[in-house]
Scaffold this motif. Structure first.
Motif, short mmCIF file in Angstrom:
data_model
loop_
_atom_site.label_atom_id
_atom_site.label_comp_id
_atom_site.label_asym_id
_atom_site.label_seq_id
_atom_site.Cartn_x
_atom_site.Cartn_y
_atom_site.Cartn_z
N PHE A 28 -29.41 -54.50 -91.85
CA PHE A 28 -29.09 -54.16 -90.45
C PHE A 28 -29.61 -55.25 -89.51
O PHE A 28 -28.95 -55.61 -88.53
CB PHE A 28 -29.67 -52.81 -90.11
N TYR A 29 -30.78 -55.78 -89.79
CA TYR A 29 -31.37 -56.81 -88.93
C TYR A 29 -30.56 -58.10 -88.94
O TYR A 29 -30.62 -58.89 -87.99
CB TYR A 29 -32.81 -57.12 -89.37
N PHE A 30 -29.81 -58.34 -90.00
CA PHE A 30 -28.98 -59.55 -90.08
C PHE A 30 -27.94 -59.59 -88.96
O PHE A 30 -27.52 -60.67 -88.52
CB PHE A 30 -28.29 -59.61 -91.45
N PHE A 31 -27.53 -58.41 -88.47
CA PHE A 31 -26.47 -58.35 -87.46
C PHE A 31 -27.01 -58.36 -86.02
O PHE A 31 -26.30 -58.03 -85.09
CB PHE A 31 -25.62 -57.10 -87.70
N GLU A 32 -28.29 -58.75 -85.84
CA GLU A 32 -28.91 -58.89 -84.51
C GLU A 32 -28.71 -57.66 -83.63
O GLU A 32 -28.09 -57.73 -82.57
CB GLU A 32 -28.36 -60.12 -83.80
N PRO A 33 -29.25 -56.52 -84.03
CA PRO A 33 -29.10 -55.29 -83.23
C PRO A 33 -29.90 -55.38 -81.92
O PRO A 33 -30.80 -56.22 -81.80
CB PRO A 33 -29.66 -54.21 -84.14
N PRO A 34 -29.60 -54.52 -80.94
CA PRO A 34 -30.38 -54.49 -79.70
C PRO A 34 -31.84 -54.21 -79.97
O PRO A 34 -32.19 -53.49 -80.92
CB PRO A 34 -29.73 -53.36 -78.90
N LEU A 35 -32.70 -54.76 -79.12
CA LEU A 35 -34.15 -54.67 -79.33
C LEU A 35 -34.65 -53.23 -79.41
O LEU A 35 -35.48 -52.91 -80.27
CB LEU A 35 -34.88 -55.42 -78.21
N MET A 36 -34.16 -52.37 -78.55
CA MET A 36 -34.63 -50.98 -78.55
C MET A 36 -34.28 -50.27 -79.86
O MET A 36 -35.03 -49.43 -80.34
CB MET A 36 -34.04 -50.22 -77.36
N ILE A 37 -33.13 -50.62 -80.43
CA ILE A 37 -32.75 -50.03 -81.71
C ILE A 37 -33.66 -50.55 -82.83
O ILE A 37 -34.01 -49.80 -83.75
CB ILE A 37 -31.26 -50.32 -82.02
N VAL A 38 -34.06 -51.81 -82.73
CA VAL A 38 -34.99 -52.37 -83.70
C VAL A 38 -36.32 -51.61 -83.66
O VAL A 38 -36.88 -51.27 -84.71
CB VAL A 38 -35.23 -53.87 -83.43
N TYR A 39 -36.81 -51.32 -82.45
CA TYR A 39 -38.04 -50.52 -82.33
C TYR A 39 -37.86 -49.17 -83.02
O TYR A 39 -38.77 -48.68 -83.70
CB TYR A 39 -38.40 -50.30 -80.86
N ALA A 40 -36.71 -48.57 -82.83
CA ALA A 40 -36.45 -47.26 -83.43
C ALA A 40 -36.43 -47.34 -84.96
O ALA A 40 -36.90 -46.43 -85.65
CB ALA A 40 -35.13 -46.69 -82.91
N THR A 41 -35.92 -48.45 -85.49
CA THR A 41 -35.81 -48.58 -86.95
C THR A 41 -37.15 -48.81 -87.62
O THR A 41 -37.24 -48.73 -88.85
CB THR A 41 -34.86 -49.73 -87.33
N THR A 42 -38.20 -49.13 -86.84
CA THR A 42 -39.51 -49.32 -87.47
C THR A 42 -39.98 -48.03 -88.15
O THR A 42 -40.77 -48.07 -89.09
CB THR A 42 -40.56 -49.76 -86.44
N PHE A 80 -38.90 -62.22 -85.36
CA PHE A 80 -37.63 -61.52 -85.16
C PHE A 80 -37.61 -60.80 -83.81
O PHE A 80 -36.63 -60.87 -83.06
CB PHE A 80 -37.40 -60.53 -86.30
N ILE A 81 -38.72 -60.12 -83.48
CA ILE A 81 -38.80 -59.40 -82.20
C ILE A 81 -38.69 -60.35 -81.02
O ILE A 81 -37.92 -60.13 -80.07
CB ILE A 81 -40.13 -58.61 -82.12
N THR A 82 -39.47 -61.44 -81.06
CA THR A 82 -39.44 -62.40 -79.94
C THR A 82 -38.09 -63.13 -79.88
O THR A 82 -37.64 -63.49 -78.79
CB THR A 82 -40.58 -63.42 -80.08
N ASP A 83 -37.45 -63.33 -81.02
CA ASP A 83 -36.13 -63.98 -81.04
C ASP A 83 -35.09 -63.11 -80.33
O ASP A 83 -34.14 -63.62 -79.74
CB ASP A 83 -35.70 -64.22 -82.49
#
Length: 383
Positions: free
Chosen positions: A278-292, A223-226
């Motif tokens: 939330f991940y289904f909607f392809e959020p920006p990468l930096m927001i994904v890092y924050a959601t960890t 998911f991260i690399t995608d």
């Protein structure tokens, strides 16, 4: 004294896990030269084996009434097959050793947790304040082991793994022994557990909630690399996710006492559900890092509350078996099911659809917890 031993034991135990498993697929690909399909078979065999072997470790502990000694056997057996892993080079031999390692490793976490729960209840300690050292160990291990592998050789991840498990077994010998008056009849014990409706329902919710959490370890890198992230970014994401569990585990016992066990389980499940959807909607990468960091709240609160719930609803003489079954359903059956179905979805659609599937499963668990919480509240109002 015992509290310090438990903390060191959990830190080293999970440091050993974190030093090997996140980098194992890289070792199999780059050093052994296996194909993607072969790597997938080896990596997926562990949860399948655990489905069958994890309850056996719990039964052995309940039957012998010597959980510490059984734990030491599990630790040393895992170390032995970890060393054999580093010496194997063919696909068939690696597959066999991976299965044998999973047999031995499957007893470590449920036995450790059962011994710890017994201790904290007697000593008036907090489980979360001890278990958080496991999260710290795992979070610390990934960057350290990665750096050691770069300095020397990828095979060194096995040497770290084996060495720390041997040290952990020495620490385990110093753990307090549980005392019990009589041995349990295994067949009767299993019959007793399956006659407890709250326990069976909880196994279902564990399957729905923890299956996606464990399967995420296999798909989060994709998911991260995608989304355009790098392999270094994947490492940072895992570090943030695992490291954030520690502070929540520290305060989990107090949170459970203040807000109620079922409410904490409901909130932790809702956070996981929201993250996957939330991940289904392809959020920006930096927001994904924050959601960890959400993993810290969801897993860090769920694990202590779940183990306490299992302890509260099951009889003492079959408690280790109950904890092992709980671990089997989430870490074994749930992980395998979500990993398998997730791969099918990924092949036909996208990684975002995998997380939609995770979200819907977790939503099912959230609905069950909400129903149980409402039911418990209704009983209180009647009294």
């Amino acid at each position: 004294m015992y509290t310090r031993i438990f903390r060191a034991f959990y830190f080293l135990q999970f440091f050993s896990f974190g030093s090997l498993f996140p980098l194992l697929s890289v070792y199999l690909k780059d050093e052994v030269g296996l194909s993607g399909t072969e790597i997938g078979m080896i990596m997926s065999i562990s949860p399948i084996v655990m489905i069958f072997t994890q309850p056996i470790w719990g039964m052995a502990s309940d039957y012998t009434r010597k959980p510490v000694q059984v734990l030491i056997v599990s630790l040393l057996g895992t170390a032995l097959f970890g060393l054999m892993y580093s010496l194997a080079h063919s696909y068939v031999s690696l597959l066999v050793i991976a299965a044998l390692l999973a047999v031995m490793q499957s007893g470590i976490v449920p036995l450790s947790d059962s011994i710890t729960l017994h201790y904290v209840q007697k000593a008036n300690e907090q489980y979360g304040s001890i278990r958080l050292w496991g999260a710290l160990g795992f979070a610390s291990a990934v960057p350290v082991a990665g750096q050691v592998a770069e300095w020397f050789h990828l095979r060194f991840i096995f040497y770290i793994f084996v060495t720390l498990l041997i040290i952990s077994s020495a620490l385990a010998w110093k753990l307090p022994r549980e005392q019990a008056n009589a041995k349990v009849n295994i067949r009767e014990g299993m019959k007793e557990l399956i006659r407890i409706p709250p326990f069976l329902l909880f196994l279902l919710t564990t399957f729905l909630v923890f299956g996606p959490i464990y399967a995420n370890n296999f798909y989060f890198g994709i998911f991260i690399t995608d989304l355009g992230g790098t392999l270094a970014g994947v490492g940072i994401a895992f570090l943030l996710a695992a490291g954030s569990e520690a502070p929540f585990m520290k305060f989990a016992d107090g949170v459970v006492r203040k807000f109620g066990m079922m409410n904490v389980l409901l909130v932790a499940t809702a956070l996981s559900c929201a993250r996957w959807l939330f991940y289904f909607f392809e959020p920006p990468l930096m927001i994904v890092y924050a959601t960890t960091i959400v993993q810290g709240a969801s897993v860090g609160l769920f694990i202590p509350a779940a183990l306490q719930y299992v302890r509260d609803v099951t009889p003492e003489h079959v408690r280790t078996t109950a904890v092992s079954l709980y671990a089997t359903v989430g870490n074994g059956l749930g992980s395998w099911f979500c990993t398998f179905v997730g791969g099918y979805i990924l092949e036909r659609w996208t990684i975002e659809h995998v997380y939609l599937f995770f979200g819907l499963l977790t939503l099912g668990g959230m609905v069950i917890f909400a129903w149980q919480s409402k039911k418990a509240l209704h009983k209180v109002s009647e009294i």
